[in-house]
Design a protein around this motif. Sequence first.
Motif, mmCIF file in Angstrom:
data_model
loop_
_atom_site.group_PDB
_atom_site.id
_atom_site.type_symbol
_atom_site.label_atom_id
_atom_site.label_comp_id
_atom_site.label_asym_id
_atom_site.label_seq_id
_atom_site.Cartn_x
_atom_site.Cartn_y
_atom_site.Cartn_z
ATOM 1 N N THR A 139 0.422 -1.303 0.126
ATOM 2 C CA THR A 139 0.101 -0.948 -0.148
ATOM 3 C C THR A 139 0.674 1.127 0.133
ATOM 4 O O THR A 139 0.311 2.219 0.927
ATOM 5 C CB THR A 139 -1.354 0.496 0.999
ATOM 6 O OG1 THR A 139 -0.401 -0.433 2.327
ATOM 7 C CG2 THR A 139 -1.993 -1.171 1.601
ATOM 8 N N TYR A 145 -3.972 3.454 -2.380
ATOM 9 C CA TYR A 145 -4.369 3.295 -1.169
ATOM 10 C C TYR A 145 -3.988 4.269 -0.073
ATOM 11 O O TYR A 145 -3.219 4.300 0.213
ATOM 12 C CB TYR A 145 -3.409 1.800 -0.813
ATOM 13 C CG TYR A 145 -3.752 0.739 -1.246
ATOM 14 C CD1 TYR A 145 -5.432 0.436 -1.202
ATOM 15 C CD2 TYR A 145 -3.308 0.091 -2.279
ATOM 16 C CE1 TYR A 145 -5.054 -1.135 -1.434
ATOM 17 C CE2 TYR A 145 -2.977 -1.421 -2.785
ATOM 18 C CZ TYR A 145 -4.380 -1.936 -2.223
ATOM 19 O OH TYR A 145 -4.416 -3.014 -2.993
ATOM 20 N N TYR A 164 -5.398 -1.316 9.983
ATOM 21 C CA TYR A 164 -5.243 -0.941 8.351
ATOM 22 C C TYR A 164 -3.914 -0.924 8.123
ATOM 23 O O TYR A 164 -3.524 -1.256 6.819
ATOM 24 C CB TYR A 164 -6.198 0.440 7.578
ATOM 25 C CG TYR A 164 -7.620 0.541 8.267
ATOM 26 C CD1 TYR A 164 -8.646 -1.323 7.706
ATOM 27 C CD2 TYR A 164 -7.835 1.043 8.930
ATOM 28 C CE1 TYR A 164 -9.944 -0.790 7.658
ATOM 29 C CE2 TYR A 164 -9.915 1.396 9.070
ATOM 30 C CZ TYR A 164 -10.116 0.221 8.508
ATOM 31 O OH TYR A 164 -11.557 -0.122 8.910
ATOM 32 N N ALA A 168 -2.667 -4.803 1.286
ATOM 33 C CA ALA A 168 -3.316 -5.488 0.733
ATOM 34 C C ALA A 168 -3.855 -6.899 -0.386
ATOM 35 O O ALA A 168 -2.673 -7.132 -0.439
ATOM 36 C CB ALA A 168 -4.221 -4.444 -0.460
ATOM 37 N N GLN A 206 -9.184 4.068 -6.066
ATOM 38 C CA GLN A 206 -9.194 4.508 -4.578
ATOM 39 C C GLN A 206 -10.403 3.341 -3.644
ATOM 40 O O GLN A 206 -9.750 2.838 -2.546
ATOM 41 C CB GLN A 206 -8.209 5.217 -3.876
ATOM 42 C CG GLN A 206 -9.611 6.600 -4.070
ATOM 43 C CD GLN A 206 -8.764 7.513 -3.634
ATOM 44 O OE1 GLN A 206 -8.893 8.931 -2.783
ATOM 45 N NE2 GLN A 206 -7.440 7.986 -3.903
ATOM 46 N N PHE A 210 -9.974 -0.563 -1.354
ATOM 47 C CA PHE A 210 -9.759 0.293 0.142
ATOM 48 C C PHE A 210 -10.910 -0.913 0.398
ATOM 49 O O PHE A 210 -10.987 -1.837 1.366
ATOM 50 C CB PHE A 210 -10.537 1.057 0.131
ATOM 51 C CG PHE A 210 -10.694 0.895 2.253
ATOM 52 C CD1 PHE A 210 -9.951 0.751 2.824
ATOM 53 C CD2 PHE A 210 -12.544 1.510 2.316
ATOM 54 C CE1 PHE A 210 -11.094 0.781 4.550
ATOM 55 C CE2 PHE A 210 -12.479 1.365 3.701
ATOM 56 C CZ PHE A 210 -11.590 1.126 4.387
ATOM 57 N N ARG A 214 -8.578 -3.842 0.826
ATOM 58 C CA ARG A 214 -7.960 -3.723 1.918
ATOM 59 C C ARG A 214 -8.843 -4.450 3.373
ATOM 60 O O ARG A 214 -8.149 -4.827 4.318
ATOM 61 C CB ARG A 214 -7.188 -2.319 2.404
ATOM 62 C CG ARG A 214 -6.436 -1.726 3.700
ATOM 63 C CD ARG A 214 -6.130 -0.045 3.233
ATOM 64 N NE ARG A 214 -4.368 -0.227 3.676
ATOM 65 C CZ ARG A 214 -4.150 1.211 3.500
ATOM 66 N NH1 ARG A 214 -4.484 1.774 2.561
ATOM 67 N NH2 ARG A 214 -2.815 0.680 4.165
#
Length: 327
Positions: A139, A145, A164, A168, A206, A210, A214
């Motif tokens: 990321t 990211y 987080y 990813a 993006q 996510f 992610r």
Amino acid sequence: MTTAYHVRWSAPAHSKIGQTQLAQHSRRGFPLDELTTIVHGVKSWQAFHGGEIELVTDRLGGELMERIGLIELYDRVHTWLDEIDTTVIDPSIYFSAGKFELFRRAQEPFVVMDTDFYLRSDIVPPNEQEFVFTHWERTTSPDIYPDPHELPMAAGYILPDLNYEGPASNMSLAWFGDPAHARALGESAFAFAENNGADAPGHRIQRAAFAEQRLVVALARDLGIEARPFSPRIWDTATGLWEGPTEADRYHHTWFQKSWFITFPELRASYCHYLIRDLCQRQPEGAEWLAEHLPSSPVRDSLHALLDGMPIPHEIITDWRLLEGAV
């Protein structure tokens, strides 16, 4: 045996961004490279893992797949994606939201594969406390990211209080050992995507990256589930370079190659020939199926020649115009 799924949601193709992508496809709006990888994906799953494979789509997607003949490849077809409200979920931003619907319906371990992906070897299945995916993505690109707390968010939305940090997961293949993990991802991804489609700066993928790639890792960490890539190779999103030796013997994913065709359409013919040759060599039953379902064309002639071990005309490899209307 574990059931695998292909997901084909028609809404992104009819969004404002999707119309530009459709223009790159053949006359009937279906790219030959994806047709080839769909067939290869189904046949490779059956060859290496022996389980059933099902299609999750909507009414329009099912009609297109039926018209081309692809429906018969699947053990079952579900039109669950008609239930996604596109006035709430923007398909031009959350183009993978069809998977979210599959995730939140999970009742047992399952696999989902992108339609531009196929296996070249088998995979060690996850246990009940594992989640298996294709490879890690660093990321490191703040455009793709960014810090999750800096992402555009709908009014009133509160980001889940999760860790987080770290890479990813590339979700071109995702195998969930615990269906509760998949359900949590589906609900969390939809919650993030709802009414969060306003124009915003930054890379257009993006928010989708996510929501799909992610969140799944953060949720796995929270649930005590190990996230395990089946390929040790890592994609660095900042440099655009791979780390580690090639893993071409494990799988093939056409994501990167497809981006070339917009700028260099002349590359598409040779790449489609590569995919067709790979199908003939690795899954000849799939190549025979494809040859039977293509209309009369130079591409079908090429398939028959490859299956028969005969040379093919040079222009089929180099002239991208011969692909127009091939599917």
